[in-house]
Design a protein around this motif. Structure first.
Motif, PDB file in Angstrom:
ATOM      1  N   GLY A   1      -9.810   9.305 -15.043  1.00  0.00           N
ATOM      2  CA  GLY A   1     -10.023   8.507 -16.211  1.00  0.00           C
ATOM      3  C   GLY A   1      -8.692   8.484 -17.085  1.00  0.00           C
ATOM      4  O   GLY A   1      -8.807   7.923 -18.287  1.00  0.00           O
ATOM      5  N   GLN A   2      -7.871   9.270 -16.720  1.00  0.00           N
ATOM      6  CA  GLN A   2      -6.478   9.197 -17.624  1.00  0.00           C
ATOM      7  C   GLN A   2      -5.603   7.923 -17.083  1.00  0.00           C
ATOM      8  O   GLN A   2      -6.065   6.957 -16.440  1.00  0.00           O
ATOM      9  N   VAL A   3      -4.476   7.811 -17.897  1.00  0.00           N
ATOM     10  CA  VAL A   3      -3.661   6.465 -17.605  1.00  0.00           C
ATOM     11  C   VAL A   3      -3.009   6.601 -16.288  1.00  0.00           C
ATOM     12  O   VAL A   3      -2.973   7.605 -15.542  1.00  0.00           O
ATOM     13  N   ILE A   4      -2.716   5.320 -15.710  1.00  0.00           N
ATOM     14  CA  ILE A   4      -2.347   5.043 -14.296  1.00  0.00           C
ATOM     15  C   ILE A   4      -0.917   5.991 -14.166  1.00  0.00           C
ATOM     16  O   ILE A   4      -0.161   5.748 -15.136  1.00  0.00           O
ATOM     17  N   PRO A   5      -0.682   6.536 -13.155  1.00  0.00           N
ATOM     18  CA  PRO A   5       0.386   7.510 -12.972  1.00  0.00           C
ATOM     19  C   PRO A   5       1.907   6.674 -12.724  1.00  0.00           C
ATOM     20  O   PRO A   5       2.745   7.245 -12.147  1.00  0.00           O
ATOM     21  N   PHE A   6       1.922   5.504 -13.115  1.00  0.00           N
ATOM     22  CA  PHE A   6       3.169   4.555 -12.858  1.00  0.00           C
ATOM     23  C   PHE A   6       3.108   3.582 -13.610  1.00  0.00           C
ATOM     24  O   PHE A   6       2.382   2.956 -14.379  1.00  0.00           O
ATOM     25  N   SER A   7       4.380   3.180 -14.113  1.00  0.00           N
ATOM     26  CA  SER A   7       4.624   2.013 -14.849  1.00  0.00           C
ATOM     27  C   SER A   7       5.165   0.756 -14.162  1.00  0.00           C
ATOM     28  O   SER A   7       5.766   1.148 -13.046  1.00  0.00           O
ATOM     29  N   PHE A   8       4.983  -0.368 -14.314  1.00  0.00           N
ATOM     30  CA  PHE A   8       5.325  -1.704 -13.651  1.00  0.00           C
ATOM     31  C   PHE A   8       5.882  -2.715 -14.508  1.00  0.00           C
ATOM     32  O   PHE A   8       5.590  -2.681 -15.727  1.00  0.00           O
ATOM     33  N   GLU A   9       6.707  -3.654 -13.782  1.00  0.00           N
ATOM     34  CA  GLU A   9       7.184  -4.865 -14.485  1.00  0.00           C
ATOM     35  C   GLU A   9       6.212  -6.089 -13.959  1.00  0.00           C
ATOM     36  O   GLU A   9       5.638  -5.830 -12.859  1.00  0.00           O
ATOM     37  N   PRO A  10       6.006  -6.984 -14.804  1.00  0.00           N
ATOM     38  CA  PRO A  10       5.224  -7.830 -14.375  1.00  0.00           C
ATOM     39  C   PRO A  10       5.941  -8.630 -13.234  1.00  0.00           C
ATOM     40  O   PRO A  10       6.731  -9.182 -13.100  1.00  0.00           O
ATOM     41  N   GLY A  11       4.812  -8.919 -12.117  1.00  0.00           N
ATOM     42  CA  GLY A  11       5.240  -9.281 -10.780  1.00  0.00           C
ATOM     43  C   GLY A  11       5.508  -8.312  -9.701  1.00  0.00           C
ATOM     44  O   GLY A  11       5.656  -8.690  -8.515  1.00  0.00           O
ATOM     45  N   GLN A  12       5.754  -6.917 -10.055  1.00  0.00           N
ATOM     46  CA  GLN A  12       5.891  -6.182  -8.989  1.00  0.00           C
ATOM     47  C   GLN A  12       4.517  -5.963  -8.132  1.00  0.00           C
ATOM     48  O   GLN A  12       3.497  -6.303  -8.598  1.00  0.00           O
ATOM     49  N   PHE A  13       4.610  -5.097  -7.044  1.00  0.00           N
ATOM     50  CA  PHE A  13       3.583  -5.134  -6.252  1.00  0.00           C
ATOM     51  C   PHE A  13       3.145  -3.648  -5.877  1.00  0.00           C
ATOM     52  O   PHE A  13       4.030  -2.787  -6.070  1.00  0.00           O
ATOM     53  N   VAL A  14       2.091  -3.576  -5.233  1.00  0.00           N
ATOM     54  CA  VAL A  14       1.373  -2.402  -4.781  1.00  0.00           C
ATOM     55  C   VAL A  14       1.163  -2.504  -3.249  1.00  0.00           C
ATOM     56  O   VAL A  14       0.854  -3.399  -2.895  1.00  0.00           O
ATOM     57  N   THR A  15       1.608  -1.366  -2.467  1.00  0.00           N
ATOM     58  CA  THR A  15       1.348  -1.341  -1.089  1.00  0.00           C
ATOM     59  C   THR A  15       0.271  -0.332  -0.804  1.00  0.00           C
ATOM     60  O   THR A  15       0.009   0.703  -1.076  1.00  0.00           O
ATOM     61  N   PHE A  16      -0.640  -0.863  -0.135  1.00  0.00           N
ATOM     62  CA  PHE A  16      -2.046  -0.114   0.264  1.00  0.00           C
ATOM     63  C   PHE A  16      -1.770   0.461   1.746  1.00  0.00           C
ATOM     64  O   PHE A  16      -1.343  -0.229   2.464  1.00  0.00           O
ATOM     65  N   THR A  17      -2.150   1.752   1.858  1.00  0.00           N
ATOM     66  CA  THR A  17      -2.285   2.161   3.558  1.00  0.00           C
ATOM     67  C   THR A  17      -3.670   2.263   3.829  1.00  0.00           C
ATOM     68  O   THR A  17      -4.441   3.210   2.948  1.00  0.00           O
ATOM     69  N   LEU A  18      -4.031   1.621   4.836  1.00  0.00           N
ATOM     70  CA  LEU A  18      -5.483   1.609   5.011  1.00  0.00           C
ATOM     71  C   LEU A  18      -5.958   1.926   6.651  1.00  0.00           C
ATOM     72  O   LEU A  18      -5.146   1.634   7.316  1.00  0.00           O
ATOM     73  N   THR A  19      -6.795   2.835   6.567  1.00  0.00           N
ATOM     74  CA  THR A  19      -7.382   3.016   7.812  1.00  0.00           C
ATOM     75  C   THR A  19      -8.701   2.166   8.200  1.00  0.00           C
ATOM     76  O   THR A  19      -9.439   2.155   7.514  1.00  0.00           O
ATOM     77  N   ILE A  20      -8.346   1.095   9.377  1.00  0.00           N
ATOM     78  CA  ILE A  20      -9.126   0.180   9.735  1.00  0.00           C
ATOM     79  C   ILE A  20      -9.999   0.381  10.896  1.00  0.00           C
ATOM     80  O   ILE A  20      -9.175   0.676  11.978  1.00  0.00           O
ATOM     81  N   ASP A  21     -11.167   0.172  11.036  1.00  0.00           N
ATOM     82  CA  ASP A  21     -11.753   0.472  12.357  1.00  0.00           C
ATOM     83  C   ASP A  21     -11.331  -0.607  13.354  1.00  0.00           C
ATOM     84  O   ASP A  21     -11.051  -1.883  13.055  1.00  0.00           O
ATOM     85  N   GLY A  22     -10.738  -0.222  14.735  1.00  0.00           N
ATOM     86  CA  GLY A  22     -10.550  -1.046  15.706  1.00  0.00           C
ATOM     87  C   GLY A  22      -9.004  -0.973  15.746  1.00  0.00           C
ATOM     88  O   GLY A  22      -8.167  -1.685  16.650  1.00  0.00           O
ATOM     89  N   VAL A  23      -8.369  -0.545  14.742  1.00  0.00           N
ATOM     90  CA  VAL A  23      -6.880  -0.421  14.743  1.00  0.00           C
ATOM     91  C   VAL A  23      -6.387   0.856  14.709  1.00  0.00           C
ATOM     92  O   VAL A  23      -6.794   1.667  14.218  1.00  0.00           O
ATOM     93  N   GLU A  24      -5.363   1.283  15.886  1.00  0.00           N
ATOM     94  CA  GLU A  24      -5.056   2.438  16.145  1.00  0.00           C
ATOM     95  C   GLU A  24      -4.411   3.471  15.052  1.00  0.00           C
ATOM     96  O   GLU A  24      -4.759   4.333  14.837  1.00  0.00           O
ATOM     97  N   LYS A  25      -3.610   2.783  14.602  1.00  0.00           N
ATOM     98  CA  LYS A  25      -3.030   3.412  13.324  1.00  0.00           C
ATOM     99  C   LYS A  25      -3.058   2.870  12.193  1.00  0.00           C
ATOM    100  O   LYS A  25      -3.462   1.660  11.967  1.00  0.00           O
ATOM    101  N   PRO A  26      -2.871   3.587  10.858  1.00  0.00           N
ATOM    102  CA  PRO A  26      -2.817   3.066   9.593  1.00  0.00           C
ATOM    103  C   PRO A  26      -2.252   1.689   9.382  1.00  0.00           C
ATOM    104  O   PRO A  26      -1.192   1.627   9.820  1.00  0.00           O
ATOM    105  N   VAL A  27      -2.719   0.776   8.709  1.00  0.00           N
ATOM    106  CA  VAL A  27      -2.075  -0.401   8.364  1.00  0.00           C
ATOM    107  C   VAL A  27      -1.521  -0.627   6.945  1.00  0.00           C
ATOM    108  O   VAL A  27      -2.333  -0.165   5.937  1.00  0.00           O
ATOM    109  N   LYS A  28      -0.468  -1.221   6.694  1.00  0.00           N
ATOM    110  CA  LYS A  28       0.025  -1.137   5.436  1.00  0.00           C
ATOM    111  C   LYS A  28       0.186  -2.595   4.910  1.00  0.00           C
ATOM    112  O   LYS A  28       0.779  -3.619   5.736  1.00  0.00           O
ATOM    113  N   ARG A  29      -0.145  -2.976   3.768  1.00  0.00           N
ATOM    114  CA  ARG A  29       0.046  -4.245   3.211  1.00  0.00           C
ATOM    115  C   ARG A  29       0.160  -4.351   1.789  1.00  0.00           C
ATOM    116  O   ARG A  29      -0.422  -3.538   0.915  1.00  0.00           O
TER     117      ARG A  29
END
Length: 645
Positions: free
Chosen positions: A325-353
């Motif tokens: 419930g605390q503040v998010i641990p990073f600051s950003f500029e408008p327009g910057q992005f976040v990269t997700f690392t996801l483990t998806i069924d049927g895919v051998e290795k984690p996928v980033k997007r």
């Protein structure tokens, strides 16, 4: 014996005792009087042989005896004034003074004859008082024996008058014997009868600057209190000054932090939008935060999904926050992005997007990404179909160097098509939230109103911020209720909507064909090419088949565009316009990647040998270029190359 007789007996006993005491007092006073008279007679035989005039109302005033004496005529009181004083004293309850004190009031000084006369009158007054005391006590005893309360009261008054006569005569006698001024003696007696004398003598030695010890103590306490209050006030002011200085230092440090600055000739772009496009939710306008904490650097860790909102039939917004419930641990500029690392069924290795952060940087307790579900998008389908509220996702943020925060610019032209509206809306929401005073020209082209997920928000922002101008066109509006412009943007439409367009800068994001056409239009309208900025738009490139060959030691490679991966000990020929990442995918060489548009920097590898062309290298820092790093998703070999992968 009755109760009344008992009380009378007790009173009688007290009266007897009091009579005995008074008897001895009177005898002692008479003895003292006779001694004083004999001593006085020895000094003034002529006065001793003369008669002592008793103090009575019939005796002539002493003033008659001293009439004609020099020096007394102007100081003596007239007979009318003395009589008036006698009457006033009688009305105020004082004993009848006879002519003793009026005589004293008429004098300024005494001759021996007058002194003897006054002493005689004082002795007579004392004698009269003694007789009244005896009479009063005897009468009081008789009245107490028979419970005669009226007679008791009369007896008490007689006793009081006797005491007053005796006391006044004694006071006058002692005062004359001590050589006091006659008038002062009379005034002292008068004040005593009127209760005007001070109850206790004032000790001037006990005062400080005219104040009593009590007043001195009060003033000392007030002085100490004042000193303490002044000290507390000074301490608070010093503390406030220190806090202001600390805030000023923090602001200075934030202002001096290295950030991407924009200028009228350079409008930064936002994070790339791939097939799994980033859409910003149509949330309410918020005020800028005033308590932003410095959270510099890149954060890698987990965030919790706290909300999922349906925007349209194929668009969802995901809200993520810290699990505590605390503040998010990073600051950003408008327009910057976040990269997700996801483990998806049927895919051998984690996928980033990577997805653009849709919420404003002024929101400290959460951030949002808006994702459109693509039929063949592995990550977008997983986010829409699998992810639920309460799930924890692994992220890395922030990323991207192209953003627009309004600094060093007085206006901006934002042109987007389809899901390319995402980075434009990020900039618009931030600029309107912070009440940027520049002009914003927002042009958006989409298919139908069902695909226009920010319609209500744009109407709200435009109504609230007069500097925001919005132009929307629909390409498939036939059969719908859309009454605005239709078709793709034309030169005439853009030139009519944006005044003095040649003097402005533009930011474009959308499908490649749309961006190319818009760039040509802006160039025709006189906008310099340096003022036209575009953002890469497109999904991950499909894997191309590469011929895998085993590399034998000391075996020469004759192909002039061979790509070799040193760590994997594999190599293959690169096809026309094929990137290093395409060759790696064909050889199953693991190179981390996300956007495939040259912005996120996740596919950064070190070039050990050879030369490459890169159309976009935004994901590289200046030190990366110096150190020989390339972006595998953008690097097209010009010669044989070898990379560290």
């Amino acid at each position: 014996m009755t109760r009344g007789s008992k009380r009378a007996s007790i009173i009688h006993r007290y009266c007897v005792i009091l009579n005995v005491v008074l008897f001895f007092v009177i005898i002692n006073a008479h003895a003292q009087q006779q001694t004083e008279d004999s001593e006085h007679a020895s000094h003034h035989p002529e006065a001793a042989n003369g008669p002592i005039v008793a103090a009575s109302t019939d005796s002539p005033p002493l003033a008659n005896q001293v009439k004609g004496q020099p020096g007394n005529a102007n100081a003596m009181m007239g007979p009318g004034m003395a009589k008036g004083m006698d009457k006033m004293m009688e009305k105020m309850g004082a004993p009848k003074p006879k002519d003793l004190y009026p005589t004293l009031m008429r004098m300024q000084s005494t001759t021996p004859e007058q002194r003897d006369s006054i002493l005689g009158k004082a002795s007579a007054r004392m004698q009269q008082g003694s007789e009244q005391l005896t009479t009063g006590f005897e009468s009081l005893a008789r009245a107490a024996a028979v419970d005669d309360y009226t007679q008791m009261q009369v007896a008490v008054e007689t006793v009081k008058e006797g005491i007053a006569h005796f006391d006044s005569g004694l006071a006058a006698k002692r005062a004359i014997q001590d050589g006091q001024d006659p008038r002062r003696v009379a005034l002292t007696w008068f004040k005593s009868q009127m209760n005007l004398l001070p109850s206790s003598p004032v000790n001037d030695s006990s005062t400080l600057f005219g104040m009593t010890p009590f007043h001195t103590a009060v003033m000392l306490v007030l002085l100490i209190f004042t000193v303490v209050m002044v000290y507390v006030y000074g301490f608070k002011m010093r503390r406030a000054a220190a806090l202001l200085e600390e805030l000023r230092s923090t602001e200075t440090a934030s202002a001096s932090a290295p950030t991407k600055q924009t200028s009228p000739n350079e409008i930064p772009t936002n994070a790339p939008v791939g097939t799994d496009a980033v859409l910003i939710p149509a949330t309410a306008h918020v005020l800028p935060s005033t308590t932003m904490s410095p959270r510099k650097g890149v954060y890698s860790g987990s965030m919790q999904v706290t909300g999922i909102f349906h925007e349209t039939h194929d668009v969802k917004t995901f809200r993520l926050a810290s699990a505590d419930g605390q503040v998010i641990p990073f600051s950003f500029e408008p327009g910057q992005f976040v990269t997700f690392t996801l483990t998806i069924d049927g895919v051998e290795k984690p996928v980033k997007r990577s997805y653009t952060i849709a919420s404003s940087p002024t929101e400290q307790y959460y951030f949002e990404v808006t994702i459109k579900r693509e039929e063949f998008g592995v990550v977008s389908r997983h986010m829409h179909d699998v992810v639920n509220v309460g799930d924890t996702l692994s992220i890395k943020a922030p990323g991207g160097k192209f953003y627009f925060n309004g600094q060093d610019a007085s206006s901006v032209v934002l042109i987007s098509g389809g899901v390319g509206i995402t980075p434009m809306m990020s900039a618009v929401r931030y600029l309107t939230t912070t009440c940027w005073d520049g002009d914003i020209y927002f042009l958006f082209c989409t298919r139908t109103s069902n695909d226009f997920i920010f319609e209500q928000e744009l109407k709200y922002l435009q109504a609230r911020h007069p500097r925001l101008k919005v132009l929307v066109s629909m390409t498939q509006a036939d059969g719908t209720s859309w009454m605005g412009p239709q078709g793709r943007f034309s030169s005439a439409l853009i030139n009519e909507f944006v005044p003095d367009i040649a003097l402005k800068t533009a930011h474009i994001c959308g499908p490649p064909a749309m961006m190319d056409a818009t760039k040509d239009i802006l160039s025709e309208l006189g906008m310099p090419e340096a003022n036209i900025k575009t953002e890469a738009f497109g999904g991950a490139s499909p894997k191309k088949t590469a011929t895998k060959t085993e590399v034998a030691p000391n075996t020469p490679v004759n192909n002039t565009r061979q790509v070799r991966f040193s760590l994997s000990n594999a190599q293959a020929q690169a096809g026309t316009d094929e990137t290093v990442l395409d060759v790696a995918d064909g050889l199953d060489v693991d190179i981390e990647n996300s956007c495939r548009a040259g912005s996120c920097g996740s596919c950064k590898v070190k070039l050990l040998r050879g030369d490459v062309d890169m159309e976009v290298d935004d994901g590289l820092e200046a030190e990366d270029r110096v150190s020989g790093y390339i972006l595998a998703c953008q690097a097209i070999p010009k010669t044989d190359v070898e990379v560290e992968a």
